[in-house]
Design an enzyme around this catalytic site. Structure first.
Site, PDB file in Angstrom:
ATOM      1  CB  CYS A  28       6.326  38.084  17.619  1.00 13.99           C
ATOM      2  SG  CYS A  28       5.136  39.014  16.646  1.00 13.99           S
ATOM      3  CG  HIS A  74       9.129  39.373  14.083  1.00 13.65           C
ATOM      4  ND1 HIS A  74       8.523  38.434  14.890  1.00 13.65           N
ATOM      5  CD2 HIS A  74      10.463  39.324  14.382  1.00 13.65           C
ATOM      6  CE1 HIS A  74       9.438  37.844  15.627  1.00 13.65           C
ATOM      7  NE2 HIS A  74      10.616  38.369  15.345  1.00 13.65           N
TER       8      HIS A  74
END
Length: 321
Positions: free
Chosen positions: A88, A163
């Site tokens: 990510c 994230h």
């Protein structure tokens, strides 16, 4: 999103400006990343020109009807889905870079962007995460651990997942590009005057932070900006040629600060690249031969118990296992 599986060779990435800036250098991009500790106007203006904000947060599953913004399935810019864990950070960087007009990049990144042009986000994500050179660049500062705890009978623990997403301006609106979401998220238009897109982005990010418990430290914010050194050097030469010593002296201080920061990044990145397992093993062997390993172990247990006790008095959770 960062998980605890192998993730097809993609390793965890620190939310550190030195790590991201080194990745940008590898990609041949004349940008850097800086920590952003506040969203106030002064902090943001000091980093201009600022192209995007990279937001790291602890991921939790939330109902779709609580999502802010609206999906834009017709978003014409660059958007890649995240199809493997731990990618990510690089996905957030690429989703930002792919939406900066006329950005100079290295040849490999330029070829990747051109090849994935007009692909849907899912296919683009598959192509990106299948790129060996990009994965190697991503992993270069986050090598896999050489120490395995398998077979020791330790209890399995579920780690929190973190994230990265990116916020940026595009076509007069602020967009959130999250590789785990099906489409780019549009957060509304912004006024071109004043702070421009950053004013709207601040509102969106502050509202998101407000969903965490008061005092939570489950997120961080990074700013993607132009490398200021070339502009500072050009401005310094201009002032020196004009004999403006006071202004020149101020720029020298700014340049020294930037160079000091780069030297720190280089040092920290060199430590990240180095495998310290051999050193640790040698130190343990030396302690054992000197008869000091067992006392050191007992002292470490005592220190850990004290830390756990202090954490409990502050109401913090800490695993004693």
């Amino acid at each position: 999103m960062s998980g605890d599986d192998d993730s097809n060779g993609w390793q965890l990435t620190e939310s550190d400006p030195g790590v991201f800036s080194e990745l940008l250098k590898t990609l041949g991009v004349p940008l850097i990343v800086d920590d952003l500790y506040s969203l106030d106007s002064e902090s943001l203006s000091s980093l201009q020109p600022l192209h995007a904000l990279i937001f790291l947060f602890k991921w939790v599953s939330t109902p779709s009807d609580t999502m802010s913004g609206t999906y834009d399935p017709d978003f014409p810019g660059f958007f890649a889905h995240q199809v493997v864990n731990n990618a990510c950070a690089t996905l957030a960087v690429l989703n930002a870079l792919g939406n900066i007009p006329s950005l100079k990049t290295g040849s490999q990144l330029a070829e990747l962007m051109e090849f994935t042009n007009n692909m849907d986000p899912q296919t683009r994500g598959l192509v990106v995460t299948s790129s060996d050179w990009l994965r190697e660049a991503h992993n270069s500062l986050s090598p896999p651990s050489a120490i395995s705890l398998d077979g020791l009978g330790l209890p399995k623990q579920t780690e929190d997942a973190y994230h990265f997403v990116v916020y940026l301006p595009s076509m007069g609106s602020v967009y959130e590009l999250d590789g785990l979401k099906p489409h780019a998220v549009r957060h509304g238009s912004y006024d071109e005057t004043g702070e421009g897109w950053l004013s709207r982005a601040r509102e969106v990010i502050e509202n998101r932070i407000a969903t965490y418990p008061a005092g939570a430290l489950d997120f961080s914010l990074l700013a993607l900006r132009d490398d200021p050194i070339p502009a500072l050097q050009a401005e310094l030469a201009k002032y020196q040629a004009a004999g403006k010593q006071t202004e020149a002296a101020e720029l020298v201080v700014k340049l020294e600060s930037e160079n000091f920061k780069r030297n720190r990044w280089n040092f920290e990145n060199s430590l990240r690249r180095h495998n310290h397992v051999g050193l640790v093993h040698a130190l343990l062997v030396a302690l054992a031969k000197a008869g000091r390993l067992e006392p050191a172990k007992e002292n470490a247990k005592t220190v850990m118990k004290e830390r756990i006790a202090k954490s409990k008095t502050r109401g913090e959770a800490m695993d004693e296992s």
